[in-house]
Structure formats: C-alpha cells, structure tokens
Design a protein around this motif. Structure first.
Motif, PDB file in Angstrom:
ATOM      1  N   LEU A  36       0.830  -1.206   0.000  1.00 32.36           N
ATOM      2  CA  LEU A  36       0.000   0.000   0.000  1.00 32.36           C
ATOM      3  C   LEU A  36       0.862   1.253   0.000  1.00 32.36           C
ATOM      4  CD1 LEU A  36      -2.752  -1.099   2.542  1.00 32.36           C
ATOM      5  CD2 LEU A  36      -3.072  -0.686   0.102  1.00 32.36           C
ATOM      6  N   ALA A  37       1.938   1.229   0.775  1.00 39.99           N
ATOM      7  CA  ALA A  37       2.836   2.385   0.805  1.00 39.99           C
ATOM      8  C   ALA A  37       3.529   2.569  -0.535  1.00 39.99           C
ATOM      9  CB  ALA A  37       3.864   2.209   1.926  1.00 39.99           C
ATOM     10  N   ALA A  38       3.946   1.455  -1.160  1.00 45.71           N
ATOM     11  CA  ALA A  38       4.671   1.534  -2.432  1.00 45.71           C
ATOM     12  C   ALA A  38       3.783   2.047  -3.557  1.00 45.71           C
ATOM     13  CB  ALA A  38       5.235   0.156  -2.790  1.00 45.71           C
ATOM     14  N   THR A  39       2.492   1.772  -3.473  1.00 43.50           N
ATOM     15  CA  THR A  39       1.571   2.199  -4.528  1.00 43.50           C
ATOM     16  C   THR A  39       0.847   3.495  -4.181  1.00 43.50           C
ATOM     17  OG1 THR A  39      -0.136   0.747  -3.588  1.00 43.50           O
ATOM     18  CG2 THR A  39       1.195  -0.137  -5.408  1.00 43.50           C
ATOM     19  N   GLY A  40       1.186   4.080  -3.021  1.00 41.35           N
ATOM     20  CA  GLY A  40       0.562   5.336  -2.625  1.00 41.35           C
ATOM     21  C   GLY A  40      -0.897   5.210  -2.251  1.00 41.35           C
ATOM     22  N   LYS A  41      -1.311   4.017  -1.776  1.00 41.63           N
ATOM     23  CA  LYS A  41      -2.716   3.785  -1.459  1.00 41.63           C
ATOM     24  C   LYS A  41      -2.968   3.609   0.033  1.00 41.63           C
ATOM     25  CE  LYS A  41      -4.309   3.718  -5.701  1.00 41.63           C
ATOM     26  NZ  LYS A  41      -5.380   4.616  -6.181  1.00 41.63           N
ATOM     27  N   ALA A  42      -1.959   3.836   0.871  1.00 43.79           N
ATOM     28  CA  ALA A  42      -2.147   3.697   2.309  1.00 43.79           C
ATOM     29  C   ALA A  42      -3.127   4.759   2.809  1.00 43.79           C
ATOM     30  CB  ALA A  42      -0.812   3.830   3.033  1.00 43.79           C
ATOM     31  N   SER A  43      -3.946   4.400   3.814  1.00 42.30           N
ATOM     32  CA  SER A  43      -4.923   5.340   4.351  1.00 42.30           C
ATOM     33  C   SER A  43      -4.221   6.507   5.029  1.00 42.30           C
ATOM     34  CB  SER A  43      -5.844   4.632   5.357  1.00 42.30           C
ATOM     35  OG  SER A  43      -6.631   3.662   4.715  1.00 42.30           O
ATOM     36  N   GLN A  44      -4.661   7.716   4.733  1.00 44.36           N
ATOM     37  CA  GLN A  44      -4.064   8.912   5.319  1.00 44.36           C
ATOM     38  C   GLN A  44      -4.757   9.314   6.611  1.00 44.36           C
ATOM     39  OE1 GLN A  44      -1.256  10.182   3.911  1.00 44.36           O
ATOM     40  NE2 GLN A  44      -1.474   8.407   2.552  1.00 44.36           N
ATOM     41  N   ARG A  45      -5.936   8.743   6.881  1.00 44.51           N
ATOM     42  CA  ARG A  45      -6.634   9.040   8.126  1.00 44.51           C
ATOM     43  C   ARG A  45      -7.467   7.834   8.513  1.00 44.51           C
ATOM     44  NH1 ARG A  45     -11.999  10.434   7.155  1.00 44.51           N
ATOM     45  NH2 ARG A  45     -12.553  10.862   4.975  1.00 44.51           N
ATOM     46  N   GLU A  46      -7.934   7.813   9.751  1.00 50.51           N
ATOM     47  CA  GLU A  46      -8.731   6.699  10.228  1.00 50.51           C
ATOM     48  C   GLU A  46     -10.073   6.661   9.499  1.00 50.51           C
ATOM     49  OE1 GLU A  46      -8.123   4.174  12.324  1.00 50.51           O
ATOM     50  OE2 GLU A  46      -6.032   4.856  12.281  1.00 50.51           O
ATOM     51  N   ARG A  47     -10.437   5.500   9.013  1.00 52.08           N
ATOM     52  CA  ARG A  47     -11.703   5.307   8.322  1.00 52.08           C
ATOM     53  C   ARG A  47     -12.380   4.057   8.863  1.00 52.08           C
ATOM     54  NH1 ARG A  47     -11.867   8.192   3.432  1.00 52.08           N
ATOM     55  NH2 ARG A  47      -9.873   9.027   2.700  1.00 52.08           N
ATOM     56  N   ASP A  48     -13.690   3.932   8.569  1.00 52.96           N
ATOM     57  CA  ASP A  48     -14.377   2.689   8.916  1.00 52.96           C
ATOM     58  C   ASP A  48     -13.769   1.517   8.168  1.00 52.96           C
ATOM     59  OD1 ASP A  48     -16.088   4.023  10.604  1.00 52.96           O
ATOM     60  OD2 ASP A  48     -17.674   4.260   9.101  1.00 52.96           O
ATOM     61  N   LEU A  49     -13.297   1.775   6.941  1.00 49.08           N
ATOM     62  CA  LEU A  49     -12.673   0.727   6.134  1.00 49.08           C
ATOM     63  C   LEU A  49     -11.292   1.200   5.686  1.00 49.08           C
ATOM     64  CD1 LEU A  49     -15.618  -0.537   3.895  1.00 49.08           C
ATOM     65  CD2 LEU A  49     -14.550  -1.704   5.820  1.00 49.08           C
ATOM     66  N   PRO A  50     -10.261   1.037   6.517  1.00 50.65           N
ATOM     67  CA  PRO A  50      -8.911   1.432   6.112  1.00 50.65           C
ATOM     68  C   PRO A  50      -8.418   0.553   4.970  1.00 50.65           C
ATOM     69  CG  PRO A  50      -8.865   0.277   8.222  1.00 50.65           C
ATOM     70  CD  PRO A  50     -10.307   0.528   7.898  1.00 50.65           C
ATOM     71  N   ALA A  51      -7.390   1.020   4.277  1.00 47.97           N
ATOM     72  CA  ALA A  51      -6.938   0.381   3.039  1.00 47.97           C
ATOM     73  C   ALA A  51      -6.559  -1.079   3.240  1.00 47.97           C
ATOM     74  CB  ALA A  51      -5.770   1.163   2.461  1.00 47.97           C
ATOM     75  N   HIS A  52      -5.864  -1.412   4.342  1.00 50.25           N
ATOM     76  CA  HIS A  52      -5.422  -2.798   4.513  1.00 50.25           C
ATOM     77  C   HIS A  52      -6.607  -3.745   4.711  1.00 50.25           C
ATOM     78  CE1 HIS A  52      -5.680  -1.362   8.703  1.00 50.25           C
ATOM     79  NE2 HIS A  52      -5.894  -2.614   9.033  1.00 50.25           N
ATOM     80  N   VAL A  53      -7.679  -3.252   5.348  1.00 48.59           N
ATOM     81  CA  VAL A  53      -8.877  -4.069   5.507  1.00 48.59           C
ATOM     82  C   VAL A  53      -9.549  -4.299   4.154  1.00 48.59           C
ATOM     83  CG1 VAL A  53     -11.194  -4.162   6.503  1.00 48.59           C
ATOM     84  CG2 VAL A  53      -9.268  -3.395   7.891  1.00 48.59           C
TER      85      VAL A  53
END
Length: 273
Positions: A36-53
């Motif tokens: 996620l970090a390498a593709t620039g898709k990591a969540s920038q803030r807390e969400r109900d559905l963060p990127a890794h989930v």
C-alpha cells in the motif's frame, strides 16, 4: 490466541475464520502495508474501512462468491476481531461506503501483492507436480466476464455475438499454472482484443530453471520459444501440423532432433534472416 466455539458471534462458522486466518498467513499484514505504501494507497486518516482491511476484503470476496458484499464484510470484520483483538469494535459499512473504499484502493496494490506473493507451492510429495525432478507448469490463456459497467466496457471491450455484442465486457488473460496444485502465477491481463501471444511474452518471464513448461501449438514461434528457453526452463510445446522440422538426428525411441530458425522476412526483392 486460543478461542473456543462459545466465543464465536451468533450465526458465525469456525470455517469462516479459519479461511480468514489462511488469508492473513498467506498475505501478512506487514507485506500488505508495504505494498500500500509503495503504490501510494495507504490510508491517510482513520476510516471505517482502512486500506489494509479493503485489501483483505477484496481477497475474501473471491472465497465467498455466493454471499452478498455486506455479508462478506461482516464475516471479515468479525474474523479480524476474533483472530486478532476481541476488544476492537467494528461497523459494517453500507453499500456506498464499500464502493467508495474499493474505488480509493484501486487495482494497483492488488496486482503488486499478487505478483509478489503468488508463486508455485508444490512440495516433493505433491502428486502430479513433478517429472524427473522438474516442476511441471503449463502456459495457457482464457477469458473472463466482468461487471457490465461503462468503465469495464471501455477498458476491456466486448466480443462479438450473433446479434451484436456480448452481454458483458470480457478480459483476456494468460498465465502459467503449476500442474500439481493448479496455482496460477505470472498472470497477465488485458483487453479482450489483446492476443494471447502478446500477453504470453510477459507471463513467460515467471519461468525459472528447474521447470518443465508445457504449451499448446498456439504458443509456438521462434521468438517466444527463444524467450522461454532464455529463462533456463525446459520446454515441451506442441507445434502446428504444417511446421517443417527435418529429421536431423534420429533417436532410439523413435523421436528425432531438429532445428528451428528465425523466419525469413521478404522485403522488396531482398530476403533477410
């Protein structure tokens, strides 16, 4: 962490959580976060559905194709709670939230994660996976229908039909498959109009020394054979019936050795090899 059946939420099945445990073991959270970090898709803030989930959710959808999107998400979130931390609270997002989360993620992290993790898995005892110490793999292609959406139509196109076009857009893919386990690896996707040979050029880069690669006659050509041989793998490919292969050296079992050459290309009145 030990759990008992009494600790399972009502209506849940232990097999669901075992499946989720296999997912997290195969795709460790540390690797998912790195992709996620390498593709620039990591969540920038807390969400109900963060990127890794959402990554794990996309994988789980393939395991529970018979279930609704929200039911798969519920199972995933309860599984995360049960497997990792029972104190974590979760909220099952609605259809809009799920759609937005998947749109934010995109396809790039999933492709990179697949390419890094999905490899041949056969062990010495795996039946049908070996021939005289060589790992048996095959190269082949097919098509898959995708959702009838404008974006998919534009990206992949549709095959023709007797009355216009197919009901769904289709993508074409070529992959290597480990014969003993049916694991697809080196998979390459493209629009329906893309030829299998075009996709095979990229897929064959996953061949390695110690493999015996099988292929049907559609894939045989001097450039593709030469590329595949350059990987160090051994090849056993069918050829078209009109191929001219002279018997240069007969062998005791009735087969023979021959040679293939780069086709001669006629340009004007001159011929080059």
């Amino acid at each position: 962490m030990a759990r008992t059946l009494a600790a399972l939420p009502e209506g849940s099945r232990i097999t669901d959580y075992i499946s989720l445990g296999v997912i997290t073991k195969t795709f460790p959270l540390k690797r998912v976060r790195a992709v996620l970090a390498a593709t620039g898709k990591a969540s920038q803030r807390e969400r109900d559905l963060p990127a890794h989930v959402v990554v794990y959710y996309a994988i789980a959808l393939a395991l529970y194709m018979q279930s609704s999107y929200r039911e798969v998400l519920r199972c995933l979130l309860e599984g995360v709670q049960w497997l990792l931390d029972p104190t974590v609270t979760f909220k099952v997002a609605g259809n809009s939230g799920i759609s937005q989360a998947r749109t934010r993620l995109g396809w790039e992290p999933l492709q990179q994660l697949h390419d890094e993790v999905v490899k041949p898995i056969a062990v010495t005892a795996t039946k049908g996976a070996w021939y005289r110490g060589l790992r048996l793999v095959s190269v082949d292609g097919s098509t898959l229908e995708v959702a009838d959406e404008a974006a998919n139509d534009e990206a992949f196109g549709r095959p023709g039909a007797s009355r216009g076009e197919s009901a769904f857009p289709q993508l074409r893919f070529v992959a290597l498959v480990e014969n003993g386990t049916h694991v697809l690896f080196g998979t390459q996707l493209g629009p329906y109009a893309t030829g299998e040979i075009t996709l095979a050029r990229a897929a064959l880069s996953a061949l390695r020394k110690g493999m015996l690669c099988l292929a049907d006659r559609n894939f045989f050509s001097f450039p593709l054979w030469t590329q595949a041989r350059g990987s160090g793998a051994d090849l056993l490919w069918r050829i078209k019936i009109n191929a001219r292969l002279p018997r240069e050296q007969p062998l005791a079992d009735g087969s023979y050795l021959s040679s293939i050459y780069l086709p001669r290309v006629i340009v004007g009145s001159s011929a080059t090899a």
